[in-house]
Design a protein around this motif. Structure first.
Motif, PDB file in Angstrom:
ATOM      1  N   TRP A 314      37.941   9.710   9.250  1.00  0.00           N
ATOM      2  CA  TRP A 314      36.718   9.105   8.710  1.00  0.00           C
ATOM      3  C   TRP A 314      37.038   7.844   7.914  1.00  0.00           C
ATOM      4  CZ3 TRP A 314      31.374  10.881   7.922  1.00  0.00           C
ATOM      5  CH2 TRP A 314      31.005  11.884   8.822  1.00  0.00           C
ATOM      6  N   MET A 315      38.105   7.916   7.152  1.00  0.00           N
ATOM      7  CA  MET A 315      38.430   6.797   6.285  1.00  0.00           C
ATOM      8  C   MET A 315      38.920   5.599   7.079  1.00  0.00           C
ATOM      9  SD  MET A 315      37.604   7.429   3.305  1.00  0.00           S
ATOM     10  CE  MET A 315      38.252   7.375   1.676  1.00  0.00           C
ATOM     11  N   SER A 316      39.564   5.849   8.195  1.00  0.00           N
ATOM     12  CA  SER A 316      40.124   4.723   8.929  1.00  0.00           C
ATOM     13  C   SER A 316      39.102   4.113   9.892  1.00  0.00           C
ATOM     14  CB  SER A 316      41.372   5.163   9.695  1.00  0.00           C
ATOM     15  OG  SER A 316      41.062   6.280  10.500  1.00  0.00           O
ATOM     16  N   ASP A 317      37.939   4.732  10.027  1.00  0.00           N
ATOM     17  CA  ASP A 317      36.903   4.180  10.884  1.00  0.00           C
ATOM     18  C   ASP A 317      35.898   3.423  10.018  1.00  0.00           C
ATOM     19  OD1 ASP A 317      34.795   3.626  12.511  1.00  0.00           O
ATOM     20  OD2 ASP A 317      34.585   5.654  13.325  1.00  0.00           O
ATOM     21  N   PRO A 318      35.766   2.113  10.220  1.00  0.00           N
ATOM     22  CA  PRO A 318      34.879   1.330   9.358  1.00  0.00           C
ATOM     23  C   PRO A 318      33.440   1.848   9.381  1.00  0.00           C
ATOM     24  CG  PRO A 318      36.095  -0.074  10.888  1.00  0.00           C
ATOM     25  CD  PRO A 318      36.411   1.322  11.261  1.00  0.00           C
ATOM     26  N   ALA A 319      33.037   2.472  10.467  1.00  0.00           N
ATOM     27  CA  ALA A 319      31.660   2.956  10.562  1.00  0.00           C
ATOM     28  C   ALA A 319      31.408   4.141   9.643  1.00  0.00           C
ATOM     29  CB  ALA A 319      31.348   3.343  12.009  1.00  0.00           C
ATOM     30  N   THR A 320      32.456   4.868   9.322  1.00  0.00           N
ATOM     31  CA  THR A 320      32.238   6.070   8.525  1.00  0.00           C
ATOM     32  C   THR A 320      32.865   6.003   7.145  1.00  0.00           C
ATOM     33  OG1 THR A 320      34.155   7.018   9.645  1.00  0.00           O
ATOM     34  CG2 THR A 320      31.992   7.671  10.460  1.00  0.00           C
ATOM     35  N   SER A 321      33.777   5.049   6.933  1.00  0.00           N
ATOM     36  CA  SER A 321      34.515   5.106   5.676  1.00  0.00           C
ATOM     37  C   SER A 321      33.605   4.925   4.463  1.00  0.00           C
ATOM     38  CB  SER A 321      35.619   4.051   5.672  1.00  0.00           C
ATOM     39  OG  SER A 321      35.035   2.767   5.756  1.00  0.00           O
ATOM     40  N   SER A 322      32.495   4.199   4.638  1.00  0.00           N
ATOM     41  CA  SER A 322      31.615   4.001   3.490  1.00  0.00           C
ATOM     42  C   SER A 322      30.746   5.224   3.231  1.00  0.00           C
ATOM     43  CB  SER A 322      30.734   2.776   3.716  1.00  0.00           C
ATOM     44  OG  SER A 322      29.831   3.046   4.754  1.00  0.00           O
ATOM     45  N   MET A 323      30.841   6.233   4.104  1.00  0.00           N
ATOM     46  CA  MET A 323      30.012   7.429   3.901  1.00  0.00           C
ATOM     47  C   MET A 323      30.747   8.479   3.082  1.00  0.00           C
ATOM     48  SD  MET A 323      28.681   7.737   7.825  1.00  0.00           S
ATOM     49  CE  MET A 323      27.378   8.924   7.631  1.00  0.00           C
ATOM     50  N   VAL A 324      32.026   8.261   2.833  1.00  0.00           N
ATOM     51  CA  VAL A 324      32.824   9.306   2.212  1.00  0.00           C
ATOM     52  C   VAL A 324      32.895   9.123   0.698  1.00  0.00           C
ATOM     53  CG1 VAL A 324      35.077  10.420   2.165  1.00  0.00           C
ATOM     54  CG2 VAL A 324      34.203   9.454   4.294  1.00  0.00           C
ATOM     55  N   SER A 325      32.624  10.169  -0.030  1.00  0.00           N
ATOM     56  CA  SER A 325      32.878  10.156  -1.473  1.00  0.00           C
ATOM     57  C   SER A 325      33.516  11.488  -1.832  1.00  0.00           C
ATOM     58  CB  SER A 325      31.585   9.921  -2.260  1.00  0.00           C
ATOM     59  OG  SER A 325      30.686  10.976  -2.041  1.00  0.00           O
TER      60      SER A 325
END
Lengths: 666, 313, 340
Positions: A314-325
């Motif tokens: 998730w973190m390495s995919d720009p599409a999803t990295s901003s969704m992770v907290s």
């Protein structure tokens, strides 16, 4: 018996999430995930709370894989079930998102000089409502009294009744009387220290002075319940949504077990203006761990936990990295390694009386272990050979810093602060040597090993010493951590010295069969605070003397007192530790001195390697439309399980926003 | 026949009673934690009181007698940990219809597709259709359901543009679970039917029929299919039961509130009253299934004569 | 490994034939001593002509080898089975349970995609997936074979008794009803309580009830065949039951028994996956295809980590498919009706 709670919480909490790094380390947490920030920087920041737009109802949707077995907040002791009670029932006091105590159902309180009698003034006009949201009755002081009577009735099997013992006057006596315990006289409930002076005045009488009494009021066993309904429903109380009434921020408008639960906002609540989410839809899914991430990605749910195994992707995919907290770190629960000081069979009451034989299978040479564990150098060698960074790394992965979750003290940092000096408990002088260093030190471990080998060989110990490590197969990552631990110990100390055997315990009744029954040699144990005082962190270890040379079985942890009873090499060390704890407990009027004394005892425990501090629970990575820093927060009680005060954002909170909020809470 | 039936049914009851007793005794060997909601926090006095109250300190025969007594009154006790203090019958009442509906649908689909599949494969043995069918069967047999169910859900929902979770009111969300559940049975029916039909087609009466000049399809369906179907029949009732129990994967993935994972859950929770009731339920279905299977076989193939059994030899 | 199974079947067959032979000799011995000495030569000749030069197993093997595809799959299967056992002894292999640490940082090398060092990549804690998969295949195949053998041995014996001896029908039907209706999960969990989950435990638990399925299958087949005319005739002629079973029934059933056995190996492997799924499987320190797949499922939707699911699934599928195809081809070949 509160300890068991924690242990139960272990599995529940891990699934549920949360927890982690101690307060002092939060800043470090921010730097640890620096890589994510650039990726998550774009697109965030414009998000507004959904309720701000005025676009109607906001619904928060989550999956859950572990169903509550009961809604009865007066009897349950699992985090999972606390969460329901916390949101549908208000407590006398509560905490804000900065952990400051705030008025709740009580607007005002006072206590007498001896601080044994506490009087609370209740908020006027509060209503009980039913599962349709219709008001039923007023919330009165009598409801608190009736609820406590219910908790203290053995017939109701309340798991939190024990929390009242020793705190509320005559609670234990009343309970034992009803239970028909030997030698316990039946006493009337009017003698128990809880009284409704009038409809809005509630009075508690304590058994002992209790500086942390207000913090206890946020526990489920102090919650109110509508008396006439309790009487009518008895053990059926709160088995379904329509057999209970609500007075909290939400009410349960639908509950179909293993299907769904819907919490709907209670518009009558005194604090309704601070309840921003209109409804919470919890949908049951046994595979939530597997499909939750995908559903969150598709926007079909608003919160899910990401296992450390998928965070990387998730973190390495720009599409999803901003969704992770992340989850907000939790500081009331931590882990430590226990050495087992008892290898003898215990009877049903966890005493040795009348028992012969070993609690550990003889192929693991328990008699050999018994000598070895009482040798301080042996314990020290293990303590210094454990590299906690690499075991914690299994849970954190690359996007969180293991150092944030490792603890060199049993009491988590940030748990107790001396309000006068503002100094954290772990900054006590006694801890100066301990907190600054990394226990892992291969050279030191080897020199302890050599010393231990020499001493133990003289005592007839055979090498390698078989060391049985157990784990619960249902706990996430525990087995993997044991695998790594085995590699570390055998790698650093050598297989000529120690032979680590990792073995799964039973998934159910793990604690009874393993820890309480002493069927292990080295075990990762955990403990959660019961109240806001360092004393709570001595409970797993301290055992009081019975006066006849034997000791109370304590909390069924490491049975250290057997080192004294058996007159082993560690007898004096354990005795000294117990003495230090007793001295600290005796100080009740001077917080600074009390804390210093407890720190003294705790550092003694650690320095002599009677137990090895491990760390706090690693915060889970989450995809969440809530900012956890906006919710109520406290190191104990149920406050942090509340949705009140949380806003539902249009998009998942990013790590950047999470850290921004975290910095504000520093 | 009637006499045989009565005897047979009587025996089925005996079986049930045996199963109940055995499961009852087995369950009592489990840790006592299962009888309490929050065992970990209870004092020893509480535990003893609880055990006594639930009648668990009585001798085993007494407990079994009590269980049968309550059972005949439709009382299976209350759940201890799954849903505390809720009557077991109440819980099952909600879940059973869901599973039956889903199970029946999937069996129906499986029969509609599996039987033609097997027949056609046997009819065109060695030809393209046989190979294609074999490929399908092999795939279903080989890849664990736990894996392909997940793929079906993830990509199926994207394809159908529906949410991941099941919604009984949207007919489209029935498609994926029903298909998932029937795949195994389609392969199973197809495989065995083909096998039996191929075995059957090598028999003399088939050669005779062919020699008489009966046309291929007629021989296939009138002779071979009928005979090959006989051993299949007895599996139908029990495959329903297996479908319901085996729906655990599908029900878990789609949040379908059925019986699928219930047994596993309650066993793990040591919720003994629940286990008892569910086992009894499954056993009843199973025993009836066995009975039906035998009767259907007798009806379909007069050469099988269970009825003669009493005569003995 | 397959030849092992083959051998077993042969052993069974040989044992059966030996018994039949001794039976025949007994009868012959009791009845006609004088005649025996008189017409010794003729009698043997008569026997021989009665048998023709048809050899059941010879034909079966010949038929099987005619099926080129099946032979290829058989070879593939043998190759995999063989490799499973020699893999740990090859040079440069990792230990399946060792967490591989980066020598520079001492941190585990997690989720490393397949590369030259780690042929199948590493899992989420840094263990070598290649080593784990082969170790897992070993475990799973061991479970599969053990369960299939136990099921077949116990199941056939019991099934024949059940089907042929009417006096035992009541007992067996009752036993079947009971065993078949106590869900296997209960048995598995109970066994897991008594003994901790291990390979032996799983084999024990799976075969505890598994054989009854085979037994019932045999019994049903026998019910169908038992009263067929040739058997009635045989019985009328006073052929002993044992001979009837061995000569008239079992050969007839061999093809289906073989298929069932071939299927129960992958069946047991699949069961292991299921048991892991419901949380009662082997600890991950004992890699099995079940717990590898279970771990892979969690990361399935991450394309970059999907290899953790794909590899074990593919291996499992190949093993399963080969058993299915070989089993099917063999049972086709074993059917005497197909011997032309």
């Amino acid at each position: 018996m509160k300890k068991k709670l924690l242990t139960m919480v272990l599995s529940a909490a891990m699934v549920l999430t949360m927890l982690a790094g101690c307060g002092g380390d939060q800043a470090a947490g921010a730097s640890g995930s620096g890589e994510s920030q650039s990726a998550g920087a774009s697109g965030s920041g414009e998000e507004q709370p959904a309720d701000g737009s005025g676009s109607g109802d906001s619904m928060y949707r989550v999956l859950y894989s572990s169903e509550v077995s009961s809604l009865n907040y007066l009897t349950t002791a699992t985090t999972n079930e606390y969460q329901i009670g916390a949101n549908v029932i208000d407590t006398l006091v509560e905490y804000d998102n900065f952990s400051n105590l705030q008025p709740g159902l009580a607007t005002d309180w006072s206590y007498d000089e001896a601080s044994l009698t506490w009087t609370f003034t209740l908020r006027e006009g509060q209503k009980w409502i039913d599962h349709t949201g219709a008001p039923v009755a007023d919330v009165t002081a009598q409801d608190f009294v009736d609820a406590m009577a219910y908790v203290l009735d053995p017939a109701n099997n309340s798991a939190t009744a024990g929390n009242l013992f020793g705190t509320i006057k005559n609670a234990e006596e009343y309970y034992n009387g009803l239970a028909g315990e030997e030698g316990a006289a039946k006493i009337d409930f009017s003698e128990v220290g809880v009284k409704a002076v009038d409809a809005t005045t509630l009075q508690y009488t304590l058994a002992n002075e209790c500086p942390y009494f207000l913090s206890m009021l946020t526990y489920v066993c102090f919650m109110p319940a509508y008396g006439p309904q309790l009487a009518e429903q008895g053990t059926n109380f709160a088995t379904t949504a329509d057999t209970m009434y609500y007075c909290g921020a939400y009410y349960i408008s639908a509950f179909e077990p293993q299907v769904q639960m819907i919490l709907t906002k209670n518009p009558n609540n005194w604090d309704a203006e601070h309840v921003y989410i209109d409804a919470i839809q919890r949908t049951y899914n046994a595979e939530a761990d597997t499909i939750g991430a995908e559903m969150a990605k598709r926007g079909e749910i608003d919160q899910t936990t990401l296992g450390s195994d998928i965070v990387d992707a998730w973190m390495s995919d720009p599409a999803t990295s901003s969704m992770v907290s992340m989850q907000r770190p939790k500081i009331d629960f931590d882990y430590f390694y226990c050495f087992n000081f008892n290898v003898h069979k215990l009877n049903e009451d966890f005493y040795r009386d009348g028992m012969t034989g070993y609690s550990i299978d003889e192929k693991y040479e328990p008699q050999n272990w018994e000598i070895a564990v009482n040798n301080e150098n042996f314990r020290q060698s293990i303590m210094h050979a454990i590299n906690r960074t690499s075991t914690v790394y299994i849970s954190t992965g690359d996007y969180a810093d293991p150092a944030n979750y490792i603890q060199n003290t049993i009491t988590p940092a940030g748990f107790a602060v001396d309000e006068e000096t503002g100094k954290d408990y772990t900054e006590q002088e006694a801890f100066a040597d301990i907190v600054s260093k990394d226990f892992f030190d291969a050279a030191a471990a080897v020199s302890y090993k050599e010393a231990a080998m020499e001493e133990l060989a003289a005592q007839g110990v055979t090498f390698p010493v078989k060391t049985l490590v157990r784990y619960n197969p249902t706990t996430t990552n525990w087995e993997e951590e044991c695998v790594v631990l085995e590699q570390q110990l055998e790698g650093v100390l050598g297989t000529d010295y120690i032979d680590v055997i990792v073995e799964a315990g039973p998934a159910d009744s793990f604690l009874t069969d393993v820890r309480r029954s002493s069927d292990y040699m080295l075990l990762l144990c955990n403990w959660g605070a019961d109240y806001a005082d360092p004393e709570t962190w001595t409970d797993p270890f301290y055992q009081s003397a019975n006066g006849d040379g034997t000791y109370n079985r304590g909390m069924r942890y490491a049975y250290m007192a057997y080192a004294i009873e058996d007159n082993t090499a560690s007898a004096d060390t354990v005795k000294e530790y117990f003495a230090l704890v007793e001295a600290a407990k005796a100080i009740t009027d001077d917080t600074a001195a009390r804390y210093a004394a407890f720190a003294e005892a705790e550092s003694y425990l650690i320095e002599h390697a009677l137990a090895v501090p491990y760390g706090v629970t690693v915060s889970d990575f989450v995809v969440s439309r809530l900012n956890p820093w906006e919710g109520q927060y406290a190191a104990f009680g149920v406050s942090n399980l509340r949705y009140k005060g949380q806003k539902l954002y249009d998009a998942p909170v990013s790590m950047e926003e999470f850290e921004k909020s975290a910095a504000e809470h520093k | 026949m009637a006499k045989y039936l009565i005897k047979r049914i009587g025996r089925s009851f005996l079986t049930l009673a045996l199963i109940i007793c055995i499961v009852f005794i087995l369950m009592r060997q489990m840790p006592i934690e299962g009888y309490f909601q929050n065992f970990d926090k209870l004092t020893d006095a509480q535990i003893q009181a609880g055990l006594k109250e639930q009648g668990l300190l009585d001798p085993m025969p007494v407990q079994i007698v009590h269980f049968f007594r309550d059972m005949f009154q439709g009382d299976f006790g209350v759940s201890h940990s799954y849903r505390v203090n809720v009557p077991v019958t109440e819980i099952l009442k909600d879940k059973l219809p869901v599973s039956i509906k889903l199970g029946s649908l999937s069996i129906l689909v499986a029969m509609c597709l599996g039987i033609p599949l097997g027949t056609l494969m046997a009819r065109y043995k060695g030809k393209f259709f046989d190979k294609f069918g074999t490929l399908f069967i092999v795939f279903i047999q080989a890849v664990p359901a736990a894996v392909y169910f997940l793929f079906i859900q993830m990509y199926g929902t994207t394809l159908l543009k529906i949410p991941l979770l099941f919604n009984p009111d949207n007919w489209r969300s029935w498609i994926l679970p029903v298909i998932s559940m029937s795949l195994g049975n389609i392969a199973y029916y197809g495989m065995w039917l083909r096998r039996y039909m191929v075995d059957e087609s090598n028999k003399d009466y088939v050669s005779l029929a062919r020699a008489k000049g009966a046309n291929g399809n007629r021989v296939m369906f009138r002779h071979i299919f009928r005979n090959a179907f006989v051993p299949m029949v007895q599996y139908l009732p029990s495959s329903f039961l297996n479908t319901v129990i085996g729906s655990i994967y599908v029900e878990s993935l789609y949040s379908i509130p059925g019986m699928g994972g219930l047994l596993v859950t309650v066993i793990k929770d040591n919720d003994n009253n629940m286990v008892q009731a569910i086992v009894l339920l499954y056993a009843t279905v199973g025993v009836i299934g066995l009975l039906l299977g035998d009767i259907m076989m007798t009806v379909l193939d007069p050469r099988i004569s269970l009825g003669k059994k009493e005569g003995g030899r | 490994m397959f030849s092992f199974k083959d051998k077993l079947s042969k052993n069974l067959e040989e044992a059966a034939e030996a018994k039949v032979r001794s039976e025949a000799e007994k009868i012959a011995g009791i009845s006609d001593r004088e005649l025996f000495s008189f017409a010794e030569y003729d009698e043997k000749e008569a026997e021989k002509t009665g048998y023709s030069n048809y050899s059941y197993w010879g034909s079966t093997v010949r038929m099987f080898f005619k099926n080129k595809g099946a032979v290829a799959v058989l070879l593939l299967m043998l190759a995999i089975l063989l490799f499973t056992f020699i893999q740990p002894h090859l040079p440069g292999q990792f230990d399946p349970n060792t967490v591989n640490n980066d020598p520079a940082t001492y941190m585990a090398m997690r989720n490393v995609p397949p590369n030259e060092t780690f042929l199948f990549g590493t899992n989420n804690i840094g263990q070598d997936l290649w080593a784990r998969i082969w170790a897992g295949t070993r475990t799973s195949i061991l479970i599969g074979f053990a369960v299939a053998l136990i099921e077949a041995a116990v199941g056939i014996t019991m099934g024949v008794l059940w089907g042929y001896l009417r006096k035992l029908d009541f007992f067996f039907t009752e036993l079947y009803n009971v065993l078949d209706n106590i869900p296997q999960t209960i048995i598995l969990i109970l066994v897991a309580y008594i003994l901790s989950p291990s390979v032996k435990t799983l084999i024990f638990a799976m075969s505890l009830t598994g054989w009854i399925g085979m037994a019932r299958f045999i019994r049903n087949q026998i019910l169908i065949i038992r009263d067929r005319d040739y058997n009635l005739a045989s019985r009328c002629l006073g052929t002993p039951t044992r001979r009837l079973v061995m000569k008239n029934l079992l050969p007839y059933l061999v093809s289906v028994i073989m298929l069932r056995m071939a299927l129960s190996v992958p069946g047991a492997i699949g069961n292991e996956v299921f048991v892991t799924y419901i949380g009662l499987g082997l600890p991950t320190s004992t890699p099995s295809l079940g717990n590898l797949i279970d771990a892979g499922r969690a990361v399935m939707m991450n394309v970059s980590q999907r290899y953790q699911l794909i590899y074990p699934t593919v291996i499992l599928s190949i093993v399963t498919i080969s058993f299915y195809i070989v089993g099917n081809a063999f049972s086709d070949a074993a059917d005497p009706k197909n011997h032309k």
